[in-house]
Design an enzyme around this catalytic site. Structure first.
Site, PDB file in Angstrom:
ATOM      1  N   ARG A 120       0.847  -1.205   0.000  1.00  0.00           N
ATOM      2  CA  ARG A 120       0.000   0.000   0.000  1.00  0.00           C
ATOM      3  C   ARG A 120       0.875   1.245   0.000  1.00  0.00           C
ATOM      4  NH1 ARG A 120      -5.550  -1.705   2.400  1.00  0.00           N
ATOM      5  NH2 ARG A 120      -6.034  -2.024   0.243  1.00  0.00           N
ATOM      6  N   GLN A 125      -0.283   2.261  -6.116  1.00  0.00           N
ATOM      7  CA  GLN A 125      -1.733   2.525  -6.131  1.00  0.00           C
ATOM      8  C   GLN A 125      -2.409   2.127  -7.449  1.00  0.00           C
ATOM      9  OE1 GLN A 125      -2.146   6.544  -4.757  1.00  0.00           O
ATOM     10  NE2 GLN A 125      -3.168   5.899  -2.893  1.00  0.00           N
ATOM     11  N   ASP A 128      -3.371  -1.583  -7.551  1.00  0.00           N
ATOM     12  CA  ASP A 128      -4.007  -2.117  -6.347  1.00  0.00           C
ATOM     13  C   ASP A 128      -5.399  -2.674  -6.652  1.00  0.00           C
ATOM     14  OD1 ASP A 128      -5.003  -2.687  -3.889  1.00  0.00           O
ATOM     15  OD2 ASP A 128      -4.370  -0.818  -2.963  1.00  0.00           O
ATOM     16  N   SER A 131      -8.130  -2.307  -3.926  1.00  0.00           N
ATOM     17  CA  SER A 131      -8.836  -1.023  -3.867  1.00  0.00           C
ATOM     18  C   SER A 131      -9.844  -0.883  -5.006  1.00  0.00           C
ATOM     19  CB  SER A 131      -7.847   0.142  -3.936  1.00  0.00           C
ATOM     20  OG  SER A 131      -7.102   0.175  -2.757  1.00  0.00           O
ATOM     21  N   TYR A 226      -3.616  -0.937   7.142  1.00  0.00           N
ATOM     22  CA  TYR A 226      -4.512  -1.993   7.600  1.00  0.00           C
ATOM     23  C   TYR A 226      -4.813  -1.850   9.096  1.00  0.00           C
ATOM     24  CZ  TYR A 226      -3.817  -4.531   3.246  1.00  0.00           C
ATOM     25  OH  TYR A 226      -3.801  -4.912   1.937  1.00  0.00           O
TER      26      TYR A 226
HETATM   27  P1  NAD Z   1      -9.598  -3.470   4.902  1.00  0.00           P
HETATM   28  O1  NAD Z   1     -10.431  -4.097   3.843  1.00  0.00           O
HETATM   29  O2  NAD Z   1      -8.370  -4.178   5.354  1.00  0.00           O
HETATM   30  O3  NAD Z   1     -10.512  -3.220   6.207  1.00  0.00           O
HETATM   31  C1  NAD Z   1     -11.676  -2.435   6.117  1.00  0.00           C
HETATM   32  C2  NAD Z   1     -11.759  -1.469   7.261  1.00  0.00           C
HETATM   33  O4  NAD Z   1     -12.197  -2.156   8.437  1.00  0.00           O
HETATM   34  C3  NAD Z   1     -10.445  -0.772   7.660  1.00  0.00           C
HETATM   35  O5  NAD Z   1     -10.638   0.627   7.597  1.00  0.00           O
HETATM   36  C4  NAD Z   1     -10.181  -1.260   9.069  1.00  0.00           C
HETATM   37  O6  NAD Z   1      -9.567  -0.281   9.892  1.00  0.00           O
HETATM   38  C5  NAD Z   1     -11.590  -1.563   9.563  1.00  0.00           C
HETATM   39  N1  NAD Z   1     -11.664  -2.473  10.712  1.00  0.00           N
HETATM   40  C6  NAD Z   1     -10.913  -3.568  10.986  1.00  0.00           C
HETATM   41  N2  NAD Z   1     -11.294  -4.126  12.142  1.00  0.00           N
HETATM   42  C7  NAD Z   1     -12.330  -3.382  12.617  1.00  0.00           C
HETATM   43  C8  NAD Z   1     -13.161  -3.464  13.763  1.00  0.00           C
HETATM   44  N3  NAD Z   1     -12.985  -4.397  14.680  1.00  0.00           N
HETATM   45  N4  NAD Z   1     -14.129  -2.527  13.935  1.00  0.00           N
HETATM   46  C9  NAD Z   1     -14.318  -1.534  13.016  1.00  0.00           C
HETATM   47  N5  NAD Z   1     -13.546  -1.416  11.904  1.00  0.00           N
HETATM   48  C10 NAD Z   1     -12.568  -2.316  11.713  1.00  0.00           C
HETATM   49  O7  NAD Z   1      -9.225  -1.989   4.527  1.00  0.00           O
HETATM   50  P2  NAD Z   1      -8.909  -1.369   3.094  1.00  0.00           P
HETATM   51  O8  NAD Z   1     -10.145  -0.976   2.424  1.00  0.00           O
HETATM   52  O9  NAD Z   1      -8.047  -2.298   2.376  1.00  0.00           O
HETATM   53  O10 NAD Z   1      -8.133  -0.006   3.437  1.00  0.00           O
HETATM   54  C11 NAD Z   1      -7.435   0.243   4.626  1.00  0.00           C
HETATM   55  C12 NAD Z   1      -6.676   1.582   4.510  1.00  0.00           C
HETATM   56  O11 NAD Z   1      -5.580   1.495   3.608  1.00  0.00           O
HETATM   57  C13 NAD Z   1      -7.527   2.753   4.051  1.00  0.00           C
HETATM   58  O12 NAD Z   1      -7.213   3.891   4.837  1.00  0.00           O
HETATM   59  C14 NAD Z   1      -7.061   2.997   2.650  1.00  0.00           C
HETATM   60  O13 NAD Z   1      -7.208   4.342   2.235  1.00  0.00           O
HETATM   61  C15 NAD Z   1      -5.600   2.600   2.734  1.00  0.00           C
HETATM   62  N6  NAD Z   1      -5.123   2.194   1.408  1.00  0.00           N
HETATM   63  C16 NAD Z   1      -3.952   2.744   0.924  1.00  0.00           C
HETATM   64  C17 NAD Z   1      -3.489   2.365  -0.333  1.00  0.00           C
HETATM   65  C18 NAD Z   1      -2.231   2.948  -0.913  1.00  0.00           C
HETATM   66  O14 NAD Z   1      -1.694   3.874  -0.348  1.00  0.00           O
HETATM   67  N7  NAD Z   1      -1.746   2.409  -2.030  1.00  0.00           N
HETATM   68  C19 NAD Z   1      -4.193   1.428  -1.084  1.00  0.00           C
HETATM   69  C20 NAD Z   1      -5.368   0.878  -0.548  1.00  0.00           C
HETATM   70  C21 NAD Z   1      -5.827   1.277   0.700  1.00  0.00           C
END
Ligand code: NAD
Length: 358
Positions: A120, A125, A128, A131, A226
């Site tokens: 990430r 990006q 990904d 995403s 994450y």
């Molecule tokens: P994910 O699918 O791993 O999880 C979904 C969400 O569930 C996360 O926000 C996590 O904090 C939340 N979660 C986990 N346990 C929980 C609980 N017990 N109660 C409530 N919420 C809980 O997440 P994702 O969609 O893959 O994205 C996570 C982060 O990574 C985001 O901030 C996203 O913007 C970032 N991201 C960055 C990049 C990059 O920079 N290339 C790419 C993808 C995502």
């Protein structure tokens, strides 16, 4: 080098590369094959592939002769038996969950590159797939919930009476959750959001939703975006706050995941019993165990008049755009390993390539 696009098994409707996307590989002197009918459910016909100089082949020939195979889902047992040693597979293998599959591939000399292991980082990006597909899942989850819900989403004041807005609770404000918030808000719902990463509060509020504050979350700032495991004390506090919100909610979309672990169970049976009949829950974490009591992966069940859909593959319901974005992610990754002569170099020094070699 021959790169082949494999057909996915039904009910999957996506294809890993669309005809117009195959052209950019052909321009790089790569020969591209596609399995007969692979794009049909994503509205890409064999004729369209042929027009772009992609060769139509049968599955058996692809498995026996291609240098690299593109797919979305892991190969079947019978596919693996037919695959030749040295073949490179590019797809989504969830290696933290599917260790047996990875061992089986490796013991046959097959080289899996798992796109869900893209780091990430800013540079990664554009590759990904988690995403691009999660964004679609969040959007579809809300549309699906709205179509199953026996009431309106927006508030209405009509001559026949007033309709209050639907109350939507979204658990997990990652990529899918944020898109779900935006979509529910566009439809006029009132939205509340829970996430263990306090860093998402501002994003949630900027989309016009309310963030449910729970003190004492574990520090996730070094987990690459994450979530991390929480303390028992935090979990109890979160459960209390969630119980209040669940009882008021008409629609719940859950997306909470922790990489390599079972999804946290956040909505208990007691919480479900506090909800109104006719409410709808879409559990996007169903494939890793689900966030909701009783969730069944790829099934819709009812509990006291509440519909609970366990569906972790909603991107497949929008196969055209989902394939387009998936294919673009794949092409962006392949740029890193395709040589100027149309060959493949897996030895390049690159953190993204290293991460995918599982
Ligand atoms: P994910 O699918 O791993 O999880 C979904 C969400 O569930 C996360 O926000 C996590 O904090 C939340 N979660 C986990 N346990 C929980 C609980 N017990 N109660 C409530 N919420 C809980 O997440 P994702 O969609 O893959 O994205 C996570 C982060 O990574 C985001 O901030 C996203 O913007 C970032 N991201 C960055 C990049 C990059 O920079 N290339 C790419 C993808 C995502």
């Amino acid at each position: 080098m021959i790169i082949a696009i494999l057909a996915e098994q039904a009910p999957e409707k996506r294809v890993s590369l669309l005809p117009e996307q195959a052209m950019s590989l052909i321009r790089k002197k790569v020969t591209v094959w596609v399995e007969r009918g692979a794009g049909e459910r994503a509205f890409a016909s064999d004729e369209q592939y042929l027009e772009k100089e992609v060769h139509i082949k049968e599955r058996a020939q692809i498995l026996a002769e291609a240098d690299m195979v593109l797919s979305i889902h892991p190969p079947t047992e019978s596919d693996i038996q037919q695959m030749r040693a040295g073949m490179v597979l590019v797809g989504i293998y969830q290696p933290l969950f599917n260790q047996e599959l990875i061992q089986q591939l490796k013991s046959k000399g097959i080289i899996p590159l798992s796109l869900d292991m893209i780091p990430r980082t800013t540079r990664a990006q554009s590759m990904d797939i988690l995403s691009s597909q999660a964004n679609i899942a969040g959007y579809r989850a809300v549309l699906l919930a709205a179509s199953l819900f026996p009431r309106y989403f927006p508030m209405f004041m009509t001559a026949a009476g007033s309709i209050p807005p639907a109350k939507v609770l979204i658990i997990g404000a990652g990529v899918a959750g944020l898109q779900a918030i935006a979509t529910a808000r566009r439809l006029g719902a009132v939205v509340e959001v829970s996430d263990t990463r306090p860093a998402v509060k501002e994003e949630v509020m900027s989309l016009g939703a309310k963030f449910i504050e729970v003190e004492g979350a574990a520090d996730a700032s070094k987990a690459g975006g994450y979530a991390v495991e929480q303390t028992e004390e935090y979990k109890q506090k979160q459960q209390q706050r969630l119980a209040e919100s669940v009882a008021k909610s008409d629609i719940i979309i859950t997306t909470a995941q922790i990489p390599g672990k079972r999804a946290p169970l956040l909505i208990t049976e007691a919480m479900l019993n506090s909800m109104k009949p006719g409410s709808v829950i879409i559990d996007l974490a169903a494939s890793t165990g689900g966030n909701v009591f009783g969730t069944k992966n790829n099934e819709t069940i009812t509990h006291n008049g509440i519909t609970i859909m366990g569906n972790s593959n909603l991107a497949a319901d929008m196969p055209l755009d989902a394939s387009k974005l998936y294919g673009k992610n794949v092409l962006n990754f392949l740029q890193l390993i395709i040589t100027n002569e149309g060959g493949m170099d897996l030895g390049v020094e690159d953190d993204i390539v290293a991460n995918l070699k599982i």
